[in-house]
Scaffold this active site. Structure first.
Site, PDB file in Angstrom:
ATOM      1  N   ASP A 148      30.137 -40.552  23.540  1.00  0.00           N
ATOM      2  CA  ASP A 148      30.912 -41.234  24.564  1.00  0.00           C
ATOM      3  C   ASP A 148      31.071 -42.646  24.020  1.00  0.00           C
ATOM      4  O   ASP A 148      30.088 -43.395  23.939  1.00  0.00           O
ATOM      5  CB  ASP A 148      30.147 -41.254  25.895  1.00  0.00           C
ATOM      6  CG  ASP A 148      30.966 -41.933  26.988  1.00  0.00           C
ATOM      7  OD1 ASP A 148      31.613 -42.955  26.686  1.00  0.00           O
ATOM      8  OD2 ASP A 148      30.971 -41.448  28.121  1.00  0.00           O
ATOM      9  N   HIS A 149      32.292 -43.014  23.621  1.00  0.00           N
ATOM     10  CA  HIS A 149      32.418 -44.268  22.866  1.00  0.00           C
ATOM     11  C   HIS A 149      32.020 -45.489  23.700  1.00  0.00           C
ATOM     12  O   HIS A 149      31.717 -46.547  23.161  1.00  0.00           O
ATOM     13  CB  HIS A 149      33.818 -44.408  22.267  1.00  0.00           C
ATOM     14  CG  HIS A 149      34.867 -44.868  23.226  1.00  0.00           C
ATOM     15  ND1 HIS A 149      35.529 -44.018  24.077  1.00  0.00           N
ATOM     16  CD2 HIS A 149      35.369 -46.098  23.482  1.00  0.00           C
ATOM     17  CE1 HIS A 149      36.401 -44.699  24.793  1.00  0.00           C
ATOM     18  NE2 HIS A 149      36.322 -45.967  24.466  1.00  0.00           N
TER      19      HIS A 149
ATOM     20  N   HIS B 279      32.689 -41.982  30.985  1.00  0.00           N
ATOM     21  CA  HIS B 279      32.462 -43.421  30.809  1.00  0.00           C
ATOM     22  C   HIS B 279      31.846 -44.091  32.051  1.00  0.00           C
ATOM     23  O   HIS B 279      30.899 -44.864  31.948  1.00  0.00           O
ATOM     24  CB  HIS B 279      33.763 -44.140  30.459  1.00  0.00           C
ATOM     25  CG  HIS B 279      34.489 -43.534  29.293  1.00  0.00           C
ATOM     26  ND1 HIS B 279      33.847 -42.992  28.215  1.00  0.00           N
ATOM     27  CD2 HIS B 279      35.817 -43.379  29.038  1.00  0.00           C
ATOM     28  CE1 HIS B 279      34.743 -42.542  27.339  1.00  0.00           C
ATOM     29  NE2 HIS B 279      35.939 -42.754  27.829  1.00  0.00           N
TER      30      HIS B 279
HETATM   31  C1  BG6 Z   1      39.302 -42.683  26.557  1.00  0.00           C
HETATM   32  C2  BG6 Z   1      40.290 -42.114  27.526  1.00  0.00           C
HETATM   33  O1  BG6 Z   1      38.135 -41.912  26.530  1.00  0.00           O
HETATM   34  O2  BG6 Z   1      38.982 -44.008  26.940  1.00  0.00           O
HETATM   35  C3  BG6 Z   1      41.529 -42.972  27.605  1.00  0.00           C
HETATM   36  O3  BG6 Z   1      40.656 -40.808  27.109  1.00  0.00           O
HETATM   37  C4  BG6 Z   1      41.151 -44.412  27.916  1.00  0.00           C
HETATM   38  O4  BG6 Z   1      42.429 -42.487  28.586  1.00  0.00           O
HETATM   39  C5  BG6 Z   1      40.080 -44.898  26.953  1.00  0.00           C
HETATM   40  O5  BG6 Z   1      42.322 -45.202  27.784  1.00  0.00           O
HETATM   41  C6  BG6 Z   1      39.570 -46.254  27.350  1.00  0.00           C
HETATM   42  O6  BG6 Z   1      38.737 -46.723  26.340  1.00  0.00           O
HETATM   43  P1  BG6 Z   1      38.606 -48.272  26.060  1.00  0.00           P
HETATM   44  O7  BG6 Z   1      37.584 -48.376  24.998  1.00  0.00           O
HETATM   45  O8  BG6 Z   1      39.956 -48.739  25.643  1.00  0.00           O
HETATM   46  O9  BG6 Z   1      38.191 -48.888  27.355  1.00  0.00           O
END
Ligand code: BG6
Length: 507
Positions: A186-187, A249
């Site tokens: 989960d990034h 997230h």
């Molecule tokens: C991704 C989603 O996991 O996270 C996207 O699939 C979203 O829809 C993105 O835009 C948001 O990530 P960050 O790092 O830009 O907040």
């Protein structure tokens, strides 16, 4: 998380989906940045695997383009690029056929002969999810994942589409690899500001004593995006905001905010504490979902410059997919009983902002005269995840002057001011952790399943009753008005613009 010790074993990254967007935009630029920071092992190799017709040279050109566009370090000089590029190879093939796995095995064996040492091999599934059930099985058949110390498999979200598909995927993964070899990304967990929640809470004695129902009135978690769905209509139509953002997230953020202190920094200790939070979340009954969840979909912006979701490419004209979700959750445990946790996320909101606010209770007795506090506002802690990165504590202070007048002010910590070094991309941290076999920031099977269980009643209720008011918010607004109705009396969603209206201490 990064530490400075430990010598890295030679490493092979076998990236399935090697010609795809994620590899080009995130994985290779992050590996390049790690390389520039001297955080890659001396012997490493990136083997990109995919169906398309490419060769090493063409692939390297594509990767260089991605590095120029997305890497933190920016452009690669010709010399550095030449050094990095010689670690990159392309392997064409079909992931459903055994040939590509034999070819990969050969390549790995040859590299090990060249390096005169056994390498650790990281199988990265940067592919559409339909391949997640295929690749682990073939890797096992080819006996490539047998050594649980040296081999790992990385899987990107979506980890399932609902609880049953998540269970099935976990079954496939654990049927072919040991749980300790599986790294579910989960990034959000790779973001510095997200990891800092743990440091802030548990490396300082100050806030933990008041981090509970006696002092906290409510918590809000906002992950707002200014952008729409970009070019991802096909994917998003099937996902929607609940699956795309909340199940993963926002739940991660909630866990870090609400978890009990860990006893040690061991991966499973931290993951146990996070899962405990998910298990304690009060289940939402399917027929009461409307009391706890609000969905929305954006229409055209007020000035009509921005199109509505239903006008986006790849989206059906009568789509009922939600682009906004607000949830009210309760955590049934000693620390948080009856404290509402309000979560919201949406696309095409006024701007990008991810932040958590801890709203403390009002003082028990109001000793200051009413006229001394024109702006009544309880103490509040704001943890900004992005794009602002820092922490603010807002409280009341006396305005200078003979008259007794109080005013809200802020004390703030800002990453850029305090550390003046660029923050690594989330993928750099996560890839570094995979190489170091540190699973702290990755999701275990039980965590993924627990998160799905929480949102399943909402998914079911919503799919059983299509919305009759979509689109129900204008692109560029803060979402449907109904999101306010979720809040208990006296509670509110914080608006980021409020940050700017508060005075700075000593400013
Ligand atoms: C991704 C989603 O996991 O996270 C996207 O699939 C979203 O829809 C993105 O835009 C948001 O990530 P960050 O790092 O830009 O907040």
């Amino acid at each position: 998380m990064k530490s400075t010790n430990g010598q890295l074993q030679p490493t092979i990254f076998a990236i399935f989906g090697g010609s795809g967007d994620l590899t080009w935009r995130k994985l290779v630029p992050s590996l390049f940045d790690l390389y520039q920071d001297l955080s890659m092992p001396h012997n490493f190799s990136i083997i990109a695997l995919d169906r398309v017709d490419l060769n090493d040279e063409k692939l390297r050109e594509r990767f260089r383009d991605g590095i120029v566009k997305f890497s933190r370090k920016g452009k690669a000089t010709n010399k550095v690029w030449a050094q990095f590029a010689r670690h990159i190879y392309y392997q064409q093939g079909d992931f459903t056929k055994s040939e590509i796995y034999s070819a990969l095995k050969n390549r790995c064996e040859n590299l090990e002969i060249e390096w005169s040492v056994q390498a650790q091999i990281i199988f990265y599934m940067a592919t559409p999810p339909v391949m997640f059930n295929e690749i682990p099985r073939h890797l096992k058949e080819a006996q490539m994942g047998n050594d649980s110390q040296r081999t790992r498999i990385v899987v990107e979200k979506p980890i399932g589409y609902d609880i049953s598909s998540a269970l099935k995927l976990n079954e496939t993964l654990t049927g072919n690899f040991r749980e300790s070899q599986i790294f579910r990304i989960d990034h959000y967990m790779g973001k510095e500001t997200v990891q800092n929640i743990l440091a802030f809470r548990f490396a300082n004695p100050l806030f933990e004593p008041i981090w509970n129902r006696s002092y906290v009135d409510y918590v809000t978690i906002t992950v707002a995006e200014g952008l729409g769905i970009e070019h991802r209509g096909g994917y998003y139509e099937k996902a929607g905001a609940l699956r795309d953002m909340v199940q993963n997230h926002l739940m991660q953020l909630l866990c870090l905010i609400a978890m009990e202190p860990m006893v040690s920094f061991k991966a499973d200790e931290i993951r146990n504490k996070k899962v405990d939070v998910l298990h304690a979340i009060r289940p939402i009954e399917q027929d009461k979902v409307h009391q706890y969840a609000v969905r929305g979909q954006y229409g055209k912006s007020a000035g009509k410059q921005l199109c509505g979701y239903r006008e986006e490419a790849g989206v059906s004209k009568d789509s009922v997919t939600e682009t906004f979700v607000a949830l009210k959750l309760f955590i049934d445990n000693w620390r948080w009983q009856d404290v509402p946790f309000y979560l919201r996320t949406g696309k095409r909101l006024p701007r990008q902002v991810s932040e958590v606010t801890i709203q403390f209770r009002a003082v028990p007795h109001k000793s200051f005269p009413q006229e001394a506090i024109p702006e009544r506002q309880s103490c509040c802690l704001v943890m900004s995840i992005q794009p602002d990165e820092g922490i603010e504590l807002r409280f009341q202070a006396k305005q200078p002057g003979t008259k007794l007048l109080l005013k809200p002010v802020v004390m703030s910590f800002n990453y850029q001011e305090s550390f003046s070094v660029p923050l690594p991309d989330a993928y750099e941290t996560l890839l570094w952790d995979v190489m170091h076999n540190d699973a702290t920031l990755f999701m275990r099977a039980d965590q993924v399943e627990a998160a799905w269980k929480i949102i399943m009643p909402v998914l079911k209720a919503w799919s059983g009753k299509p919305p009759d008011d979509f689109p129900n918010y204008k692109a560029g607004s803060w979402g449907p008005e109904k999101a306010d109705e979720l809040l208990n009396p006296g509670h509110h969603w914080p608006l980021p613009t409020e940050l700017e209206s508060v005075g700075k201490v000593g400013g």
